[in-house]
Write an enzyme that holds these catalytic residues in place. Sequence first.
Site, PDB file in Angstrom:
ATOM      1  CE1 TYR A 156      47.518  42.021  40.977  1.00  0.00           C
ATOM      2  CE2 TYR A 156      49.781  41.772  40.208  1.00  0.00           C
ATOM      3  CZ  TYR A 156      48.694  41.282  40.919  1.00  0.00           C
ATOM      4  OH  TYR A 156      48.775  40.077  41.553  1.00  0.00           O
TER       5      TYR A 156
ATOM      6  CB  THR B 286      52.129  39.880  43.120  1.00  0.00           C
ATOM      7  OG1 THR B 286      52.711  39.631  41.836  1.00  0.00           O
ATOM      8  CG2 THR B 286      52.104  41.380  43.333  1.00  0.00           C
TER       9      THR B 286
END
Length: 371
Positions: free
Chosen positions: A177, A134
């Site tokens: 995350y 990501t």
Amino acid sequence: MTAAAGNGRACSVLITGGAGFVGVNLAAHWLAGGERVRILDSLIRPGSERNLEWLQQHYSDRLDFVHADVRSPHAVATAMQGVEHVVHLAAQVAVTSSLVNPVFDFDVNASGTLNVLEAARRSVRAPSLIFTSTNKVYGGLEDLRLRAEGQRYMPLTERVRARGIDESRGLDFHSPYGCSKGAAEQYVLDYSRSFGLRTTVFRMSCIYGPHQNGNEDQGWVAHMIRKALAREPITIYGDGRQVRDVLFVDDLVDAFAKARHDIDKLSGRAFNIGGGAGNTVSLLELIRQLEQLLERRVALSFDGWRIGDQRYYVSDTGRFQAATGWQPRTEIASGIEALCDWLASSEPQLSYGHMAASAAPMDAGRLGVSG
């Protein structure tokens, strides 16, 4: 619904999280090309069962499904048997969820990835592997100097304005995350260095397209479109000027195919994958595009900024383009319309109709943010 791994049949590809949005599109691409594909998925995410049923309806003769979780080393090792290539998509995907339950986030994203790597390393013939990371590994980008220009933020540095953020940017994991995905990608890269696995990492930006069951925590393009079609208000966190590069899923599938073909020369490297500088949009600009497409207003409300929300992130995809020749082909307007069409056709309760003639016209200045 569950098939034993392999079921006595060799598979070319294993896709973990293959019943998710990206996975179903990728699986359909390779299945349509005549390959046998194995999917491992826990079916936790809403919409994944529907995606799997769609694949089974169209490609049941070449599709193997393993109902399991990447947190199970045995299940992953069993699913890995006999495959030539792995795309590891299975993940906990939302920053907000990671803040609520960071242990679960770590177990899925970091430990689950280690299970996948160990299964590949211990295979008789180690498969190649692509891992989806990501842009959050670059942190909040607080040092990036920005100014508001109309309905978007733009960087003051000319190179970033022209090309975006490249892979030379230092890593700065934000949120649980960001930490779990960042740790996982570093393991993926190190398993190439330490054990000779053929692995590569995609640091992905905002992907959108058919089969996406987005929500306001992840998959925001589909979430906003669904809300607009349902004539429900959309909540924007922050002022709406935050900018992202968006990539239509067909172009991402093409990137996976090229990376698989060139995995030997890409191994051990991380690449930014997104729409790039030619496919950027702010939240307010997306709302305006939806209003023009639907010919009616979209109701908005605003709330505070969320942790880890970058005000500006655009992928510089030049490294991957130079290595493979890949580049995005789908313009934002075409991609948005395609996703609107898919959502309206797959969810009959959503309205693609235009605003009634008696309704007030759109106010061109309505989306401005005071202050």
